[in-house]
Write an enzyme that holds these catalytic residues in place. Sequence first.
Site, PDB file in Angstrom:
ATOM      1  N   HIS A 365       0.790  -1.396  -0.018  1.00 14.93           N
ATOM      2  CA  HIS A 365       0.033  -0.141  -0.022  1.00 14.93           C
ATOM      3  C   HIS A 365       0.746   1.242   0.036  1.00 14.93           C
ATOM      4  CE1 HIS A 365      -4.036  -1.721   1.050  1.00 14.93           C
ATOM      5  NE2 HIS A 365      -3.423  -2.750   1.456  1.00 14.93           N
ATOM      6  N   LYS A 556      -7.873  14.147   5.000  1.00 12.99           N
ATOM      7  CA  LYS A 556      -6.983  12.880   4.869  1.00 12.99           C
ATOM      8  C   LYS A 556      -5.990  12.991   6.019  1.00 12.99           C
ATOM      9  CE  LYS A 556      -5.895  14.308   0.818  1.00 12.99           C
ATOM     10  NZ  LYS A 556      -6.057  13.086  -0.166  1.00 12.99           N
ATOM     11  N   ARG A 557      -5.131  11.981   6.240  1.00 13.81           N
ATOM     12  CA  ARG A 557      -4.024  12.099   7.314  1.00 13.81           C
ATOM     13  C   ARG A 557      -2.913  13.457   7.017  1.00 13.81           C
ATOM     14  NH1 ARG A 557      -3.256   8.387  11.499  1.00 13.81           N
ATOM     15  NH2 ARG A 557      -1.371   9.415  12.009  1.00 13.81           N
ATOM     16  N   LYS A 562       1.315  14.648   1.164  1.00 14.38           N
ATOM     17  CA  LYS A 562      -0.113  14.811   0.531  1.00 14.38           C
ATOM     18  C   LYS A 562      -0.247  16.156   0.274  1.00 14.38           C
ATOM     19  CE  LYS A 562      -1.976  11.003   3.215  1.00 14.38           C
ATOM     20  NZ  LYS A 562      -2.692  10.137   2.441  1.00 14.38           N
ATOM     21  N   THR A 664      -8.375   6.726  -1.419  1.00 12.26           N
ATOM     22  CA  THR A 664      -9.955   6.374  -1.564  1.00 12.26           C
ATOM     23  C   THR A 664     -10.603   7.252  -1.368  1.00 12.26           C
ATOM     24  OG1 THR A 664      -9.304   5.434   0.861  1.00 12.26           O
ATOM     25  CG2 THR A 664      -9.402   3.847  -1.130  1.00 12.26           C
ATOM     26  N   LYS A 668     -14.527   8.747  -2.851  1.00 12.09           N
ATOM     27  CA  LYS A 668     -15.898   8.935  -2.042  1.00 12.09           C
ATOM     28  C   LYS A 668     -16.302  10.433  -2.414  1.00 12.09           C
ATOM     29  CE  LYS A 668     -13.746   6.033   1.254  1.00 12.09           C
ATOM     30  NZ  LYS A 668     -12.730   6.030   2.496  1.00 12.09           N
TER      31      LYS A 668
HETATM   32  C1  NBG Z   1      -2.230   3.960   2.138  1.00 12.03           C
HETATM   33  C2  NBG Z   1      -2.067   4.715   1.094  1.00 12.03           C
HETATM   34  C3  NBG Z   1      -3.154   5.351   0.443  1.00 12.03           C
HETATM   35  C4  NBG Z   1      -4.118   3.996  -0.003  1.00 12.03           C
HETATM   36  C5  NBG Z   1      -4.528   3.345   1.206  1.00 12.03           C
HETATM   37  C6  NBG Z   1      -5.275   1.792   0.714  1.00 12.03           C
HETATM   38  C7  NBG Z   1      -0.885   3.185   3.741  1.00 12.03           C
HETATM   39  C8  NBG Z   1       0.370   2.291   4.171  1.00 12.03           C
HETATM   40  N1  NBG Z   1      -1.327   3.355   2.558  1.00 12.03           N
HETATM   41  O1  NBG Z   1      -2.886   5.954  -0.823  1.00 12.03           O
HETATM   42  O2  NBG Z   1      -1.302   5.827   1.439  1.00 12.03           O
HETATM   43  O3  NBG Z   1      -5.406   4.596  -0.704  1.00 12.03           O
HETATM   44  O4  NBG Z   1      -3.045   2.928   1.849  1.00 12.03           O
HETATM   45  O5  NBG Z   1      -4.602   1.255  -0.249  1.00 12.03           O
HETATM   46  O6  NBG Z   1      -1.376   3.425   4.864  1.00 12.03           O
END
Ligand code: NBG
Length: 822
Positions: A365, A556-557, A562, A664, A668
Site C-alpha cells: 500500500h 486525509k491524514r 499529501k 480512496t 468517495k
Molecule cells: C495507504 C495509502 C493510500 C491508499 C491506502 C489504501 C498506507 C500504508 N497506505 O494511498 O497511502 O489509498 O493505503 O490502499 O497506509
Amino acid sequence: MSANPTTGQRIQRTVPAFTQLLLDNLYHTHGQAVQSASAQDGYMALSYSVRDFLVERWRKTTEAQYRANPKFVYYFSAEYLPGKQLARNMLYTDTMNVARAALAAHDLNVDDFIDLDIEPGLGNGGLGRLASCFLDSLATLDIPAVGYGIRYEYGIFKQMFRDGWQVEKPDGWLMYGNPWEFPQSDEMVMVGFGGTVESSTDDAGNACSRWLPKYQVLGEPCTVLVPGYATETVNILRLWRARATEEFDFQLFDIGDYVKAVEQKVYSENISKVLYPNDETYQGKRLRLQQQYFFVACSLHDIIRRFHLKNDDWDLFPQKVVIQLNDTHPVIAIAELMRILVDQYGLDWDRAWQIARDTFAYTCHTLLPEALEKWPVDLLEHCLPRHLQIIYDINYRFLEEVRSRFPGDEQRVARMSIIEETPRRQIRMAHLATVGSFAVNGVAELHSRLLREQTLRDFADLWPDHFQNKTNGVTPRRFVQLANPRLATLITSTIGADWLTDLDQLQQLEDYAEDAAFLTAWRDIKQANKVALTEYLEKSIQQHFHPDSILDVMAKRLHEYKRQLLKAMHIIWLYQRIKANPKLVVAPRTFLFGAKAAPGYHLAKLIIKLIHNIGTVVNPDPDVQGRLKVVFPANYNVSMAERFYPAADLSEQISLAGKEASGTGNMKFALNGALTIGTLDGANVEIRERVGAANFFLFGLSVDEVAALRQRGYNPMLYYQQNTDLRNVIDAIATGGFSNGDMKLFQPLVDALLFHDQFMLLADFQAYVDCCEAAAEAYQAPDRWTRMSILNTARCGFFSSDRTIRQYCDDIWRVDSLRVKA
Ligand code: NBG
C-alpha cells in the site's frame, strides 16, 4: 418473546414485534426497566435488537458454510475502520423504519440513538478503511470470508486543538460497553514469545526444531458481525484481545507486593492495549512486533482449527484457505505457518513451503521507503527466535534461486535478500512477503506499475507473473446511501435501486445531465448538504461557513507528501491578492480541513498550527468580508468524513505524483459529486480517465517529470527567486505574518521548503494556483458545474469495492460465492 427452538427464528419485522423485542432486550439482556432507562440504556437495547436480526443470519451463514466446506478468504489486517455500526446494521437488516416507528410511539427519536453509537478507531486512515470496505463487499458478494485483526483497547487518539496545536487524548472507545462484539473465550488461543529453540534428530535421522517460548499470552477472539447488503450472508471479523495466563502471582501477593504481583498480567495485556498512531511510517518498536505476531499466531491457529473441522489432507490447505496480507504488518504469518507445518505437524520443508506459498497473497500500500517495515535481526532473535531461523532458511533457498537465475550477480542477490546487512542487520518484511506469496498487488494502476518498475523491480524480473494491480474501491452503501441519503434517494428514484449492488448502473445518470429539472434537483441536494454541514459545524465547534461559497475540502491524514502545506500556501496567496486590492472580485470560498498528524511527526503538527493561524488572520479580516474562510474541526474520522463528502464542491487530491499509492477519499468525494483538483497520482489517474479530462482539474508534474527534475538537480530556491507571488507567500510565513510577528515559529517549514522541498511544492505552486483559479471560475457557471458534478458521480461506478473484490476473487483468490438461503 421466546425463540422457536427449531428454526431459531424469534423476530419479525413489524412494529409491535420490534417494540416487544426492544423491551425484552432492555429488560432481559441489558437488565434495565423502562421507567429508569437512560439514553445509553435505550441505545444498548436498540443495538441488541438490531443485532438479533444479524445473529439469525450469522447462524444460517455459519451453517451453510460448514456444510459446503468452501474455500475461505482470510483477510489479515492490523487495522480496521468500520465506522459507526448501528445505522449500517439497520440499513442492512431493513429495520430502520420499524425501529423509528417503535421508538416514536414512546416519544423517542432513533437518530438520537444513532448519535450515541461509537466509532471504533482501530486504524489510522485509508488502509484501515479499505479493509472495512473489503469486508463489506465480501459479505455483499456472498464470499465465505473472515477478517482477522487486533481488538485495540485504545484506538487512534482523539484529536483536540489547543491554540491551534494538535493535542492527543486516549480513545477509550470501550468505556460504555460495545454491543457489537461477541467475546468468545471458549476459543482462546495460547501464543508464545521469547525463549530458545531446541534442536534434535528424529528416529529417521531428520533434524527437528522445537521452540520453547519464555512466556505465553492468551488471545481471546471478539467476534464482530459483518452483514452483506441485500443478502442473507453475515460474515465475521475476529479481533484478538490479549489476556494474561495468570491474573496475578499469588506468592508475591501474599508477601504484599501487589504491584509486582500483577506485573506479568499488565505486560501481557499491553499487547492489545493501543494502536500505533503512525500512518505511512514504521517504528521499530518491540511492542509493535509483538502485536503483529500475536494477532497472526492467533488467527493461523483459528484457521487451522476451522480447516480441520472438515479436512485432513494438508495438501488441500491452499484449496480451502487463502490469506491476504494487508501490507507488511501481518507478514510474520509466513514464518509462523512454516513453523506450524514443519515443527508441529512434521511436514518436510519443501512440502510446507509449497503450501505456504500457495496460501499467501500480499498487497503493498505504499511507495514511501519509510513505510516499508524492517525488523532488526536482534529484536527478532529475542522475541521470536525460531521464526528468525525459519526466515534465514527461507532466504537461503530463495537466494539460491536468484543465483541460479542470475549467475554472478551478487549485487542483485544483496538487493533482493530478505536480510539487509548494512547499516544494520534487518529483516525486510516486504521481501519476505513477496517471496512467501503467490501474488503481489498494488492498489492503483500507477502504483502497481511503480512497484514493478521501481520498488520491487528485481522481484518482477524474477517472477513477472507474480505482480498484479487491484485498484482500490469504496462501499457505496456507507459512502453514498448512508452518508448522503438525499442524493441516494434522487438516484434511486431516477434509475432504480440496483446501483447499490451494481455501481456501474450510475452510468444511466448521464442521460439526465442535460435535464433541467434533474440539474436543479442535484444542485438543491448539494446545497442542502452544505447547509446541514454548516449547521453541524456551528453546533459542534461554533464555526460557520456560507453555504453559497465554494466548499473546497482537504480531508486525509496529515503528511508532507499529501501537501496540505501547498493548500495553505494557496490560501495565503488568495489572501494577499485581496489585501492588495480589497475590491477584487473573488468567488467566496470555504477551505475545510480534516487531518490527524502522527503524534511524533513535528513538521506535520506545525502544518496544522499554520493552517489554524491562517484561519485566525484571514477569517475575521474586514477586507476579506467573509469571502475566504478556513475551517478545521478537530478529530477527523469516518463519521466526520461521511458529513464532508456529500457537502463538498471541490476535492483536494494534490500529493506529489508518485507518492500516494491510491487514495480512496478521492473516490468517495467524486461519487458524491465533488469535482477533483488533483495531480496525476494514485487513483486520481483512473478517476480522471473515467470522468473525462474536461471534468477534472489537473495540475502539476507527472511522475516522469518529477524524476527528470530530480535528475537535473531540483533547486527550490530558483522557484522562490523567480516567482514573486510565491516569494511573497513564503516571506509572509517566514516573517511572522501568521504568527504575530514570531519569525521562529514556522521557520522549520520555511527551511524545509527552501532548502529541501522533498515533495516539490515550489515546483508545482504556480500550476496549482492557476488551477484553483480555473476551478473557481468554473464554479461561476452553475449549470455547467452541476453537469460536471453529475458526470463525476455517473462515471465513478468503477470505484465500488464490489468491483475490486470481484477482481481479487477472480484473479488472486479463486473463490466462489456461496449464497445463503433465507
Ligand atoms: C495507504 C495509502 C493510500 C491508499 C491506502 C489504501 C498506507 C500504508 N497506505 O494511498 O497511502 O489509498 O493505503 O490502499 O497506509
